[in-house]
Design a protein around this motif. Sequence first.
Motif, PDB file in Angstrom:
ATOM      1  N   ARG A  16       0.822  -1.208   0.000  1.00 34.39           N
ATOM      2  CA  ARG A  16       0.000   0.000   0.000  1.00 34.39           C
ATOM      3  C   ARG A  16       0.857   1.260   0.000  1.00 34.39           C
ATOM      4  O   ARG A  16       1.906   1.316   0.626  1.00 34.39           O
ATOM      5  N   VAL A  17       0.350   2.260  -0.726  1.00 29.23           N
ATOM      6  CA  VAL A  17       1.057   3.535  -0.864  1.00 29.23           C
ATOM      7  C   VAL A  17       0.230   4.650  -0.245  1.00 29.23           C
ATOM      8  O   VAL A  17      -1.006   4.661  -0.341  1.00 29.23           O
ATOM      9  N   GLY A  18       0.886   5.591   0.399  1.00 28.73           N
ATOM     10  CA  GLY A  18       0.236   6.784   0.930  1.00 28.73           C
ATOM     11  C   GLY A  18       0.983   8.017   0.465  1.00 28.73           C
ATOM     12  O   GLY A  18       2.034   7.925  -0.184  1.00 28.73           O
ATOM     13  N   ALA A  19       0.450   9.164   0.782  1.00 24.01           N
ATOM     14  CA  ALA A  19       1.091  10.422   0.392  1.00 24.01           C
ATOM     15  C   ALA A  19       1.180  11.346   1.598  1.00 24.01           C
ATOM     16  O   ALA A  19       0.370  11.258   2.525  1.00 24.01           O
ATOM     17  N   THR A  20       2.158  12.224   1.585  1.00 26.07           N
ATOM     18  CA  THR A  20       2.324  13.204   2.655  1.00 26.07           C
ATOM     19  C   THR A  20       2.559  14.572   2.051  1.00 26.07           C
ATOM     20  O   THR A  20       3.209  14.706   1.003  1.00 26.07           O
ATOM     21  N   TRP A  21       2.029  15.585   2.704  1.00 26.89           N
ATOM     22  CA  TRP A  21       2.169  16.950   2.205  1.00 26.89           C
ATOM     23  C   TRP A  21       3.563  17.495   2.460  1.00 26.89           C
ATOM     24  O   TRP A  21       4.090  18.257   1.659  1.00 26.89           O
ATOM     25  N   MET A  22       4.159  17.111   3.576  1.00 20.90           N
ATOM     26  CA  MET A  22       5.492  17.625   3.858  1.00 20.90           C
ATOM     27  C   MET A  22       6.090  16.896   5.044  1.00 20.90           C
ATOM     28  O   MET A  22       5.394  16.190   5.779  1.00 20.90           O
ATOM     29  N   THR A  23       7.408  17.065   5.196  1.00 16.90           N
ATOM     30  CA  THR A  23       8.105  16.632   6.399  1.00 16.90           C
ATOM     31  C   THR A  23       8.855  17.861   6.929  1.00 16.90           C
ATOM     32  O   THR A  23       8.695  18.966   6.418  1.00 16.90           O
ATOM     33  N   LYS A  24       9.693  17.655   7.896  1.00 21.05           N
ATOM     34  CA  LYS A  24      10.479  18.770   8.418  1.00 21.05           C
ATOM     35  C   LYS A  24      11.615  19.157   7.473  1.00 21.05           C
ATOM     36  O   LYS A  24      12.195  20.238   7.598  1.00 21.05           O
ATOM     37  N   GLU A  25      11.923  18.290   6.493  1.00 21.55           N
ATOM     38  CA  GLU A  25      13.039  18.527   5.589  1.00 21.55           C
ATOM     39  C   GLU A  25      12.657  19.516   4.495  1.00 21.55           C
ATOM     40  O   GLU A  25      11.669  19.311   3.774  1.00 21.55           O
ATOM     41  N   ASP A  26      13.403  20.596   4.360  1.00 23.45           N
ATOM     42  CA  ASP A  26      13.204  21.606   3.313  1.00 23.45           C
ATOM     43  C   ASP A  26      11.754  22.097   3.314  1.00 23.45           C
ATOM     44  O   ASP A  26      11.131  22.268   2.270  1.00 23.45           O
ATOM     45  N   ARG A  27      11.231  22.325   4.492  1.00 23.48           N
ATOM     46  CA  ARG A  27       9.802  22.581   4.664  1.00 23.48           C
ATOM     47  C   ARG A  27       9.339  23.887   4.030  1.00 23.48           C
ATOM     48  O   ARG A  27       8.216  23.963   3.521  1.00 23.48           O
ATOM     49  N   LEU A  28      10.166  24.929   4.024  1.00 19.01           N
ATOM     50  CA  LEU A  28       9.739  26.202   3.457  1.00 19.01           C
ATOM     51  C   LEU A  28       9.521  26.083   1.952  1.00 19.01           C
ATOM     52  O   LEU A  28       8.558  26.650   1.404  1.00 19.01           O
ATOM     53  N   ALA A  29      10.397  25.342   1.277  1.00 20.18           N
ATOM     54  CA  ALA A  29      10.208  25.112  -0.153  1.00 20.18           C
ATOM     55  C   ALA A  29       8.953  24.277  -0.395  1.00 20.18           C
ATOM     56  O   ALA A  29       8.207  24.507  -1.351  1.00 20.18           O
ATOM     57  N   GLU A  30       8.715  23.286   0.484  1.00 25.23           N
ATOM     58  CA  GLU A  30       7.515  22.465   0.367  1.00 25.23           C
ATOM     59  C   GLU A  30       6.252  23.314   0.512  1.00 25.23           C
ATOM     60  O   GLU A  30       5.281  23.139  -0.238  1.00 25.23           O
ATOM     61  N   ILE A  31       6.257  24.228   1.467  1.00 20.30           N
ATOM     62  CA  ILE A  31       5.095  25.097   1.684  1.00 20.30           C
ATOM     63  C   ILE A  31       4.833  25.970   0.453  1.00 20.30           C
ATOM     64  O   ILE A  31       3.685  26.134   0.015  1.00 20.30           O
ATOM     65  N   ASP A  32       5.888  26.524  -0.129  1.00 21.13           N
ATOM     66  CA  ASP A  32       5.735  27.343  -1.338  1.00 21.13           C
ATOM     67  C   ASP A  32       5.192  26.509  -2.497  1.00 21.13           C
ATOM     68  O   ASP A  32       4.318  26.962  -3.244  1.00 21.13           O
ATOM     69  N   ASP A  33       5.706  25.296  -2.651  1.00 20.83           N
ATOM     70  CA  ASP A  33       5.237  24.429  -3.732  1.00 20.83           C
ATOM     71  C   ASP A  33       3.770  24.058  -3.547  1.00 20.83           C
ATOM     72  O   ASP A  33       2.995  24.005  -4.509  1.00 20.83           O
ATOM     73  N   GLN A  34       3.383  23.791  -2.298  1.00 19.69           N
ATOM     74  CA  GLN A  34       1.981  23.463  -2.024  1.00 19.69           C
ATOM     75  C   GLN A  34       1.066  24.632  -2.381  1.00 19.69           C
ATOM     76  O   GLN A  34       0.002  24.445  -2.978  1.00 19.69           O
ATOM     77  N   ALA A  35       1.460  25.833  -1.996  1.00 16.37           N
ATOM     78  CA  ALA A  35       0.646  27.012  -2.273  1.00 16.37           C
ATOM     79  C   ALA A  35       0.481  27.212  -3.770  1.00 16.37           C
ATOM     80  O   ALA A  35      -0.631  27.494  -4.261  1.00 16.37           O
TER      81      ALA A  35
END
Length: 215
Positions: free
Chosen positions: A72-91
Amino acid sequence: MTEQHLLTQRTARFYTIGLPSDAVTDLWLVCHGYGQLARYFLRHFAPLDNGRTVIVAPEAFSRFYLDGFSGRVGATWMTKEDRLAEIDDQAAYLNLLLQTQLQQLPAHVRVTIVGFSQGGATVSRWLASGAAPVHRLILWAASFPEDIDFTSGKAAFTNLPVAIVYGTQDEFITPESLLKKQQLMADLSINPRIYTFEGSHTLHAETLLKVGAEL
């Protein structure tokens, strides 16, 4: 060693219930929690399918095996790693998705955002940017993130109806965490309506319809 970033294109996957038409009055954008996939998460919102509502479930970019190296596969919005870039990409992702949906719908459509569990923090950070035309926010079994930018984020939540929903047996919701969440929201002048149901860390069809009708 120098850390650098390169902006690339990604293929984003999302699922929908309902078809765009002049009869549509409501658009719901619903974000799943940690370890979930959008196509299964969206099934919980089938009770909203009334011919006048379009429900869109985006899937987080990062996928992983839930147990070991297969299955089974799941997805995650982000981790603590490179989180600011992740937040920008999500937006950027959620803004583009919302814009493409609104282009297909009547101008007067009401936009409701739902964040379940980890998805609640995701949509809260997104809305704090102030870029999304949103009419209602539902945080379901979700924590309002402590890292919201109170300087720019406050205006985004002004006069925005907000609901907090959780099950009374939710193992992730404690009286202390709930109080902390409410204090954070109070700092943003948010006075949420609180809904509870008998259940755990999950969605609940009857409560979903109630919040949709009352908020």
